[in-house]
Design a protein around this motif. Structure first.
Motif, mmCIF file in Angstrom:
data_model
loop_
_atom_site.group_PDB
_atom_site.id
_atom_site.type_symbol
_atom_site.label_atom_id
_atom_site.label_comp_id
_atom_site.label_asym_id
_atom_site.label_seq_id
_atom_site.Cartn_x
_atom_site.Cartn_y
_atom_site.Cartn_z
ATOM 1 N N GLU A 188 0.830 -1.206 0.000
ATOM 2 C CA GLU A 188 0.000 0.000 0.000
ATOM 3 C C GLU A 188 0.865 1.257 0.000
ATOM 4 O OE1 GLU A 188 -3.417 -0.142 -0.467
ATOM 5 O OE2 GLU A 188 -2.772 -2.196 -0.820
ATOM 6 N N VAL A 189 1.985 1.232 0.692
ATOM 7 C CA VAL A 189 2.903 2.372 0.682
ATOM 8 C C VAL A 189 3.508 2.549 -0.713
ATOM 9 C CG1 VAL A 189 5.103 3.245 1.601
ATOM 10 C CG2 VAL A 189 3.382 2.289 3.153
ATOM 11 N N ALA A 190 3.772 1.445 -1.403
ATOM 12 C CA ALA A 190 4.280 1.520 -2.782
ATOM 13 C C ALA A 190 3.247 2.179 -3.694
ATOM 14 C CB ALA A 190 4.637 0.120 -3.292
ATOM 15 N N LYS A 191 1.965 1.885 -3.471
ATOM 16 C CA LYS A 191 0.901 2.518 -4.261
ATOM 17 C C LYS A 191 0.862 4.022 -3.996
ATOM 18 C CE LYS A 191 -2.051 -1.556 -4.308
ATOM 19 N NZ LYS A 191 -3.333 -2.122 -3.857
ATOM 20 N N LEU A 192 0.998 4.389 -2.741
ATOM 21 C CA LEU A 192 1.013 5.808 -2.385
ATOM 22 C C LEU A 192 2.191 6.517 -3.047
ATOM 23 C CD1 LEU A 192 -0.146 8.142 -0.739
ATOM 24 C CD2 LEU A 192 1.237 7.359 1.185
ATOM 25 N N ALA A 193 3.365 5.900 -3.012
ATOM 26 C CA ALA A 193 4.543 6.488 -3.651
ATOM 27 C C ALA A 193 4.332 6.622 -5.161
ATOM 28 C CB ALA A 193 5.772 5.633 -3.358
ATOM 29 N N PHE A 194 3.716 5.627 -5.773
ATOM 30 C CA PHE A 194 3.435 5.674 -7.206
ATOM 31 C C PHE A 194 2.502 6.839 -7.526
ATOM 32 C CE2 PHE A 194 0.729 4.515 -10.814
ATOM 33 C CZ PHE A 194 1.696 4.338 -11.792
ATOM 34 N N LEU A 195 1.432 6.988 -6.745
ATOM 35 C CA LEU A 195 0.484 8.079 -6.972
ATOM 36 C C LEU A 195 1.132 9.445 -6.771
ATOM 37 C CD1 LEU A 195 -2.706 6.598 -5.303
ATOM 38 C CD2 LEU A 195 -2.345 7.053 -7.735
ATOM 39 N N ARG A 196 1.976 9.550 -5.770
ATOM 40 C CA ARG A 196 2.683 10.818 -5.557
ATOM 41 C C ARG A 196 3.620 11.110 -6.717
ATOM 42 N NH1 ARG A 196 3.797 10.520 0.938
ATOM 43 N NH2 ARG A 196 1.724 11.232 1.523
ATOM 44 N N ALA B 90 -0.259 13.205 -7.765
ATOM 45 C CA ALA B 90 -1.488 13.203 -6.963
ATOM 46 C C ALA B 90 -1.207 13.849 -5.612
ATOM 47 C CB ALA B 90 -1.986 11.778 -6.762
ATOM 48 N N GLY B 91 -2.086 14.723 -5.205
ATOM 49 C CA GLY B 91 -1.936 15.367 -3.917
ATOM 50 C C GLY B 91 -1.228 16.714 -3.966
ATOM 51 N N ARG B 92 -0.630 17.048 -5.103
ATOM 52 C CA ARG B 92 0.076 18.331 -5.196
ATOM 53 C C ARG B 92 -0.825 19.458 -5.673
ATOM 54 N NH1 ARG B 92 5.278 15.723 -7.440
ATOM 55 N NH2 ARG B 92 4.151 15.823 -9.386
ATOM 56 N N SER B 93 -1.931 19.125 -6.298
ATOM 57 C CA SER B 93 -2.835 20.148 -6.822
ATOM 58 C C SER B 93 -3.847 20.544 -5.766
ATOM 59 C CB SER B 93 -3.572 19.618 -8.047
ATOM 60 O OG SER B 93 -2.649 19.289 -9.049
ATOM 61 N N ASP B 94 -4.045 21.857 -5.613
ATOM 62 C CA ASP B 94 -5.032 22.365 -4.672
ATOM 63 C C ASP B 94 -6.326 22.634 -5.433
ATOM 64 O OD1 ASP B 94 -6.455 23.463 -2.615
ATOM 65 O OD2 ASP B 94 -5.363 25.361 -2.615
ATOM 66 N N LEU B 95 -7.305 21.781 -5.243
ATOM 67 C CA LEU B 95 -8.593 21.922 -5.922
ATOM 68 C C LEU B 95 -9.683 22.369 -4.954
ATOM 69 C CD1 LEU B 95 -8.433 18.675 -8.066
ATOM 70 C CD2 LEU B 95 -7.787 20.996 -8.740
#
Length: 114
Positions: free
Chosen positions: A67-75, A79-84
C-alpha cells in the motif's frame, strides 16, 4: 423551474466548474502518465489501474509495504500536489418564481459532523 430542471442545471454547472478547475492540470505529460495506467506492467503483473484499485487481503507487513508503494506511485504521478479546494462559498438558489434569490452556504466541516 421543476426539480428535474434544477438538478440538470446543477449538474451542468458542476461539470463546467470541474473542467475549469482541472483543465490546466491535464498537461501532455500527465495525460501520457494516465494513459500508462491502462498498460500491463510486468512488475505488478496487471495494469497499474487494476493494481491501484486492489486492496490488501490481510494485515501484514507485506500488505502495508504494498500500500505504501501505491502511495509512492500516486505521488510520483503528482497526486496530492494540486489544490482543488473551493475558496468561495457555494451559492444555491432558494425560493420560487420572482422571489428566487442567491443564498450563500459554506460546506460543513467533517469535524462538526461527528
Amino acid at each position: 423551474m421543476t426539480v428535474v430542471e434544477r438538478v440538470a442545471h446543477a449538474q451542468a454547472r458542476a461539470q463546467r466548474e470541474t473542467w475549469d478547475r482541472l483543465a490546466g492540470w491535464f498537461t501532455g505529460e500527465r495525460c501520457a502518465a494516465l494513459d500508462g495506467l491502462l498498460v500491463v506492467d510486468p512488475e505488478v503483473k496487471a495494469t497499474r489501474l487494476r493494481w491501484l484499485s486492489t486492496g490488501p487481503v490481510e494485515a501484514s507487513p507485506t500488505a502495508v509495504r504494498a500500500e505504501v508503494a501505491k502511495l509512492a506511485f500516486l505521488r510520483g504521478l503528482g497526486a496530492g500536489r494540486s489544490d482543488l479546494s473551493v475558496d468561495e462559498p457555494v451559492v444555491a438558489l432558494r425560493g420560487t418564481g420572482s422571489a428566487r434569490r442567491p443564498v450563500s452556504r459554506t460546506p460543513v466541516a467533517w469535524s462538526s459532523r461527528w
